[in-house]
Design a protein around this motif. Structure first.
Motif, PDB file in Angstrom:
ATOM      1  N   UNK A  67       1.521 -40.691  -1.994  1.00 11.97           N
ATOM      2  CA  UNK A  67       0.564 -40.946  -0.939  1.00 11.97           C
ATOM      3  C   UNK A  67       1.152 -40.917   0.316  1.00 11.97           C
ATOM      4  N   UNK A  68       2.342 -41.319   0.429  1.00  9.85           N
ATOM      5  CA  UNK A  68       3.191 -41.622   1.575  1.00  9.85           C
ATOM      6  C   UNK A  68       3.312 -40.186   2.231  1.00  9.85           C
ATOM      7  N   UNK A  79       9.336 -29.476   9.869  1.00 13.01           N
ATOM      8  CA  UNK A  79       9.788 -28.622  10.998  1.00 13.01           C
ATOM      9  C   UNK A  79       9.202 -28.984  12.383  1.00 13.01           C
ATOM     10  N   UNK A  80       8.455 -30.040  12.396  1.00 12.48           N
ATOM     11  CA  UNK A  80       8.146 -30.366  13.690  1.00 12.48           C
ATOM     12  C   UNK A  80       8.788 -31.731  14.335  1.00 12.48           C
ATOM     13  N   UNK A  81       9.597 -32.245  13.310  1.00  7.55           N
ATOM     14  CA  UNK A  81      10.209 -33.422  13.592  1.00  7.55           C
ATOM     15  C   UNK A  81       9.297 -34.544  13.538  1.00  7.55           C
ATOM     16  N   UNK A  82       8.152 -34.675  12.740  1.00  6.59           N
ATOM     17  CA  UNK A  82       7.230 -35.870  12.660  1.00  6.59           C
ATOM     18  C   UNK A  82       7.525 -36.946  11.501  1.00  6.59           C
ATOM     19  N   UNK A  83       8.393 -36.427  10.634  1.00 13.01           N
ATOM     20  CA  UNK A  83       8.521 -37.361   9.577  1.00 13.01           C
ATOM     21  C   UNK A  83       9.386 -38.591   9.847  1.00 13.01           C
ATOM     22  N   UNK A  84       8.784 -39.885   9.432  1.00 11.60           N
ATOM     23  CA  UNK A  84       9.527 -40.970   9.678  1.00 11.60           C
ATOM     24  C   UNK A  84      10.772 -41.302   8.530  1.00 11.60           C
ATOM     25  N   UNK A  85      10.680 -40.580   7.700  1.00  8.85           N
ATOM     26  CA  UNK A  85      11.596 -40.813   6.383  1.00  8.85           C
ATOM     27  C   UNK A  85      13.099 -40.434   6.779  1.00  8.85           C
ATOM     28  N   UNK A 109       7.458 -49.052  13.115  1.00  8.15           N
ATOM     29  CA  UNK A 109       6.452 -49.609  13.160  1.00  8.15           C
ATOM     30  C   UNK A 109       5.181 -48.948  12.527  1.00  8.15           C
ATOM     31  N   UNK A 110       4.831 -47.899  12.774  1.00 14.69           N
ATOM     32  CA  UNK A 110       3.681 -47.212  12.405  1.00 14.69           C
ATOM     33  C   UNK A 110       3.742 -46.841  10.866  1.00 14.69           C
ATOM     34  N   UNK A 111       5.073 -46.344  10.592  1.00 14.99           N
ATOM     35  CA  UNK A 111       5.376 -45.701   9.078  1.00 14.99           C
ATOM     36  C   UNK A 111       5.482 -47.302   7.963  1.00 14.99           C
ATOM     37  N   UNK A 112       5.978 -48.117   8.559  1.00 16.65           N
ATOM     38  CA  UNK A 112       5.898 -49.436   7.665  1.00 16.65           C
ATOM     39  C   UNK A 112       4.742 -50.126   7.189  1.00 16.65           C
TER      40      UNK A 112
END
Length: 136
Positions: A67-68, A79-85, A109-112
């Motif tokens: 789901x994450x 490729x777009x540097x949007x992942x928080x991981x 903040x957003x990802x957690x």
């Protein structure tokens, strides 16, 4: 665990956080933050900090990770540097009933908050090891 790097501030260096960690696990919800910290430490010792072979992720933990990844891609596919991981594959951080994973400080903040919502909706516990508190 929070990882730090040097950040120039004026003519001196100051520690700057690089990642934020979150723990999610199966089981009864601990009564309070202290009980959650004990539970996390126990799970960490049994499943992460061990010389035993890695235990495959529990089904609900694997579903949580899936789901994450519906919202943000794996770090290796970003490729777009949007992942928080901060690690890939994300499922590689899961062992048995526990996943303990880092995310980029700039997106923590957003990802957690999202991870906490997903965990709650799936009946999983979400714990902030830095603050030593259960996430709502």
């Amino acid at each position: 665990m929070i990882w730090f790097a040097g950040l120039a501030v004026g003519d001196r260096w100051q520690a700057a956080p690089m990642s934020y960690d979150l723990a999610v696990w199966e089981g009864e919800r601990p009564a309070d933050d202290a009980a959650a910290a004990r539970c996390f430490n126990d799970l960490y010792d049994r499943f992460i900090d061990t010389e035993e072979p890695a235990v495959p992720p529990a089904e609900r933990i694997a579903a949580f990770v899936a789901v994450l990844l519906e919202r943000w891609p794996e770090l290796t596919e970003d490729d777009d540097d949007t992942s928080p991981w901060s690690t890939a594959p994300l499922i590689g951080e899961a062992r048995g009933p526990l996943i303990y994973f880092p995310m980029r400080w700039s997106m923590a903040d957003e990802a957690s908050a999202h991870a906490s919502e997903i965990a709650s909706s799936m009946g999983l516990n979400c714990f902030d090891p830095q603050a030593r508190k259960l996430r709502p």
